[in-house]
Design a protein around this motif. Structure first.
Motif, PDB file in Angstrom:
ATOM      1  N   PHE A   1       0.591  -1.133  -0.121  1.00 50.19           N
ATOM      2  CA  PHE A   1      -0.313   0.162  -0.226  1.00 50.19           C
ATOM      3  C   PHE A   1       1.033   1.242  -0.541  1.00 50.19           C
ATOM      4  CE2 PHE A   1      -3.719  -2.836   1.326  1.00 50.19           C
ATOM      5  CZ  PHE A   1      -4.162  -1.787   0.376  1.00 50.19           C
ATOM      6  N   ARG A   2       0.326   2.750  -0.735  1.00 48.22           N
ATOM      7  CA  ARG A   2       1.193   3.653  -0.625  1.00 48.22           C
ATOM      8  C   ARG A   2      -0.039   4.767  -0.441  1.00 48.22           C
ATOM      9  NH1 ARG A   2       0.516   1.605  -6.067  1.00 48.22           N
ATOM     10  NH2 ARG A   2      -0.882   2.959  -7.128  1.00 48.22           N
ATOM     11  N   GLU A   3       0.968   5.795  -0.050  1.00 45.27           N
ATOM     12  CA  GLU A   3      -0.462   6.565  -0.087  1.00 45.27           C
ATOM     13  C   GLU A   3      -0.814   7.158  -1.841  1.00 45.27           C
ATOM     14  OE1 GLU A   3      -0.290  11.621   1.900  1.00 45.27           O
ATOM     15  OE2 GLU A   3       1.177   9.833   2.917  1.00 45.27           O
ATOM     16  N   GLN A   4      -1.997   7.127  -1.687  1.00 47.29           N
ATOM     17  CA  GLN A   4      -2.281   8.308  -3.017  1.00 47.29           C
ATOM     18  C   GLN A   4      -2.288   9.283  -3.265  1.00 47.29           C
ATOM     19  OE1 GLN A   4      -7.430   7.425  -3.470  1.00 47.29           O
ATOM     20  NE2 GLN A   4      -6.983   8.522  -4.747  1.00 47.29           N
ATOM     21  N   ILE A   5      -2.040  10.016  -4.005  1.00 44.74           N
ATOM     22  CA  ILE A   5      -1.382  11.067  -4.197  1.00 44.74           C
ATOM     23  C   ILE A   5      -2.453  11.379  -5.343  1.00 44.74           C
ATOM     24  CG2 ILE A   5      -0.070  12.942  -5.522  1.00 44.74           C
ATOM     25  CD1 ILE A   5       2.051   9.861  -4.897  1.00 44.74           C
ATOM     26  N   TYR A   6      -2.642  11.439  -6.320  1.00 41.33           N
ATOM     27  CA  TYR A   6      -4.008  11.806  -7.080  1.00 41.33           C
ATOM     28  C   TYR A   6      -5.171  11.820  -6.406  1.00 41.33           C
ATOM     29  CZ  TYR A   6       0.424  12.174  -9.767  1.00 41.33           C
ATOM     30  OH  TYR A   6       1.569  13.098 -10.031  1.00 41.33           O
ATOM     31  N   GLU A   7      -5.909  12.691  -6.492  1.00 39.00           N
ATOM     32  CA  GLU A   7      -7.751  12.234  -7.046  1.00 39.00           C
ATOM     33  C   GLU A   7      -8.088  11.259  -6.894  1.00 39.00           C
ATOM     34  OE1 GLU A   7     -11.460  14.627  -4.620  1.00 39.00           O
ATOM     35  OE2 GLU A   7      -8.515  15.225  -4.862  1.00 39.00           O
ATOM     36  N   ASP A   8      -7.627  11.667  -8.806  1.00 40.71           N
ATOM     37  CA  ASP A   8      -8.587   9.734  -9.236  1.00 40.71           C
ATOM     38  C   ASP A   8      -7.022   8.776  -8.985  1.00 40.71           C
ATOM     39  OD1 ASP A   8      -9.549   8.539 -11.325  1.00 40.71           O
ATOM     40  OD2 ASP A   8      -9.351   9.730 -12.878  1.00 40.71           O
ATOM     41  N   PRO A   9      -8.294   7.334  -8.769  1.00 43.32           N
ATOM     42  CA  PRO A   9      -7.691   6.298  -8.099  1.00 43.32           C
ATOM     43  C   PRO A   9      -6.202   6.058 -10.056  1.00 43.32           C
ATOM     44  CG  PRO A   9      -9.408   5.798  -8.263  1.00 43.32           C
ATOM     45  CD  PRO A   9      -9.183   7.602  -8.531  1.00 43.32           C
ATOM     46  N   LEU A  10      -7.042   5.905 -10.420  1.00 40.87           N
ATOM     47  CA  LEU A  10      -6.642   5.968 -11.881  1.00 40.87           C
ATOM     48  C   LEU A  10      -5.331   6.122 -12.843  1.00 40.87           C
ATOM     49  CD1 LEU A  10      -8.721   3.548 -13.887  1.00 40.87           C
ATOM     50  CD2 LEU A  10      -8.820   4.950 -15.024  1.00 40.87           C
ATOM     51  N   ILE A  11      -5.387   8.026 -12.235  1.00 39.10           N
ATOM     52  CA  ILE A  11      -4.439   7.936 -12.802  1.00 39.10           C
ATOM     53  C   ILE A  11      -3.091   8.270 -11.643  1.00 39.10           C
ATOM     54  CG2 ILE A  11      -2.921  10.852 -12.491  1.00 39.10           C
ATOM     55  CD1 ILE A  11      -5.727  11.587 -13.725  1.00 39.10           C
TER      56      ILE A  11
END
Lengths: 337, 310
Positions: free
Chosen positions: B56-66
């Motif tokens: 697991f890593r921290e999500q950086i972009y709002e869109d999970p796809l990106i």
């Protein structure tokens, strides 16, 4: 709307109150200068009645000026200007103001208020017939007077004129009085004459515009069908208020309606009588007299002020120096601090 | 707005919300990750894939796809790191880049995953040497970026140098005049030297104290500012709090006192035929929003207002 206006609250009086106010400013002016006048100069003081006639002669000239004005002004400008003028001379006296210029300032201000836009240059070009003087100088004097005038009027600048109510009444009549055997438009000329005369009386300081308008209607009817005008007016008011033809039954149901009708008829007749009695055309002779009289006292006033100053100095200089203003003159560009 | 699909907490209910994402690209909040993957591995709550906690890593972009795509690109760049001069001509290099994009696309949208993975493996084995060699090599773009960064740093250093120098010079200048003045005074005046020196020392100490105070003040101000901002952030509320106070508002329709005959309403004006007696407006007036009804009712209203005021 008139009912909540400053016109009704501040500038509508009873005839007695009006006379009292005029007497008061007259006496105040007299007291100011009486002590320093030579016995032979005392005749220059005028009575409130004479002062009123002076106002009337200026009003007469101003109405002629207004009718000759190019481009044509609409009637409410006239009404507004004269309302300003009459209000202003409940505070000022004709003897120590340049009354003609005040009238012009009233007109200039009224044009602004009534959105009849005209530049001061075009305005003074129209003044040739009314008064002498250099156009540029006239323009300067008018612009200087304008803020002072507004201050005297307490910045109550909206004037409710009777012309729109008149159209309303006429429209009501045309819609509801279907059995008249003449064209209602034919009364318009006489009604306008009535308004013109009314402008040289005090009615606009005494009555609401809707009543003055109804009086004008009645005046027009009277000129058209002299015998039946009162009957038509009653019939019209009955329809307006909603009183049934069978008035006996109605009287029992709503007695106050009939009372309103009677009172309105009385009021309309009162206004007509007022205009009829108080409108006396100013004669040429009278105008000349007023002119010379005003010129004499106005020429004397600087000397009188000088004498008052001397008297004040002789008396030890107590209090404010006469002629010195207690507050600064108003300037339209001044910011309120 | 960030929101955890699992526990429904979002940025507003939890200010410390951190979203995590794994290789399948379905975000979860940190709390959920800690709970579900307490045993280090578990299934994705959306696609049921087996995931490991340390992936697991921290999500950086709002869109999970990106987010997923950037992550994959970064990973693949380590393998697909061939440069233009590894190819014989431009066309081959283009083909290689195009293929790379296809691989990324496949992985992001999970089409032909197995084949793609096989392809990547094959590619890695085939170009092992080149890849290893290229690990340290930079291509032109990277070089350019490095250059820019270096220049910027140099510029900054130069600026601070200049400023420091200027400040020093100024200080030196004032100090010099001061000492010169003092020396002059010591020589010329017949006041005891100690008195003069004492006075000068006092002056200096005062100056220093002043500076110190000033600095402290500035510090305090900054701190206060920070605190107020923090407090404001804490107090900010996004919940709808219903305050019950006073009596409930009861609407009373306004009454228009005409003090005259009753005013006909719009439909009556039309029905009675009032509009026949008013000038018909021109097209310009109508375009401006004026209707004959407006003028008509205004005249009628003004004719009625205070007609019965005696």
């Amino acid at each position: 709307m008139y009912a909540t206006s400053t016109q009704k609250r501040e500038w509508t009086y009873t005839p007695e109150k009006l006379a009292a106010m005029r007497l008061e400013i007259n006496i105040k002016f007299r007291q100011k200068y009486e002590s320093v006048m030579q016995p032979d100069e005392l005749e220059l003081f005028v009575t409130p009645e004479e002062e009123l006639r002076m106002q009337r002669s200026i009003e007469d000239a101003a109405l002629k000026f207004a009718d000759k004005f190019r481009p044509h002004i609409w009637p409410s400008v006239k009404w507004t200007a004269l309302a300003f003028f009459k209000r202003a001379f409940l505070v000022w006296v004709p003897s120590d103001t340049s009354i003609r210029m005040v009238m012009m300032a009233c007109f200039y201000l009224a044009m602004k208020i009534d959105e009849f836009y005209i530049t001061i240059e075009d305005f003074v070009k129209n003044m040739k017939s009314y008064s002498v003087g250099e156009p540029r100088q006239n323009a300067e004097r008018i612009l200087k007077l304008e803020p002072e005038l507004m201050k005297i009027l307490d910045y109550n600048l909206t004037v409710h004129c009777p012309y729109r109510p008149y159209e309303g009444h006429l429209m009501d009549m045309k819609t509801r009085m279907l059995l008249l055997n003449f064209d209602l438009e034919s009364i318009r000329r006489d009604s306008m004459r009535f308004f013109q005369n009314a402008l040289q009386t005090d009615v606009l300081l005494l009555y609401p515009p809707s009543q003055i308008a109804l009086a004008a209607i009645n005046f027009g009817l009277h000129a058209q069908v002299s015998g039946k005008s009162d009957e038509i007016l009653r019939e019209f008011l009955r329809k307006l208020i909603g009183i049934e033809e069978d008035s006996w039954a109605h009287r029992d149901a709503r007695p106050e309606d009939l009372e309103k009708l009677e009172k309105t008829v009385t009021r309309v007749n009162q206004i007509m009588r007022e205009v009829d009695r108080n409108f006396v055309a100013v004669t040429e002779q009278e105008r000349e007299n007023h002119k010379s009289q005003l010129a004499r006292i106005q020429a004397l006033i600087p000397a009188l002020d000088e004498r008052r100053k001397e008297q004040w100095l002789a008396g030890g200089g107590v209090g404010l120096m006469p002629g010195e203003l207690a507050e600064q003159p108003v300037d339209s560009d001044d910011e309120i601090n | 707005m960030k929101e955890c699909k699992k526990c429904k907490s979002n940025e507003y209910t939890n200010k410390q919300l951190v979203m995590m994402i794994n290789e399948c690209g379905h975000p979860l909040c940190k709390n959920c990750v800690d709970n579900i993957f307490a045993l280090n591995s578990g299934n994705c709550h959306v696609c049921n894939r087996v995931l490991r906690k340390n992936n697991f890593r921290e999500q950086i972009y709002e869109d999970p796809l990106i987010d997923k795509e950037t992550f994959l690109r970064r990973k693949l760049r380590k393998i697909y790191n061939l440069k233009q001069d590894d190819f014989e001509n431009l066309r081959e290099f283009g083909d290689y880049q195009e293929r790379f994009e296809t691989v990324v696309y496949n992985l992001v949208f999970e089409t032909n995953v197995n084949e793609t993975n096989a392809e990547i493996q094959a590619f890695e084995e085939k170009h092992k040497e080149q890849i290893d060699r290229n690990k340290r090599r930079l291509d032109d773009d990277q070089k350019w970026i490095e250059d820019q960064l270096r220049e910027e740093r140099a510029m900054k250093a130069r600026m601070t140098d200049h400023m420091e120098m200027d400040a020093k010079e100024q200080e030196a200048a004032s100090a010099v005049t001061d000492t010169r003045k003092i020396m002059d005074e010591l020589r010329d005046s017949n006041v005891a030297a100690e008195v003069i020196l004492d006075r000068e020392r006092k002056k200096q100490i005062e100056k220093e104290l002043e500076e110190k105070e000033e600095q402290e003040k500035r510090k305090r101000r900054n701190k206060e500012m920070l605190q107020t901002r923090k407090r404001a952030a804490e107090n900010m509320s996004f919940n709808t709090v219903i305050r019950v106070a006073g009596r409930a508002y009861v609407h009373q329709p306004l009454e228009l006192v005409i003090n005259g005959p009753p005013m006909p309403n719009v439909s009556e004006i039309e029905a009675l035929g009032y509009l026949a007696h008013i000038r018909q407006p021109t097209a310009e007036y109508i375009a401006g929003g004026y209707t004959p009804m407006l003028g008509c009712s205004r005249a009628l209203f003004e004719a009625r207002i205070d007609l019965f005021s005696f």
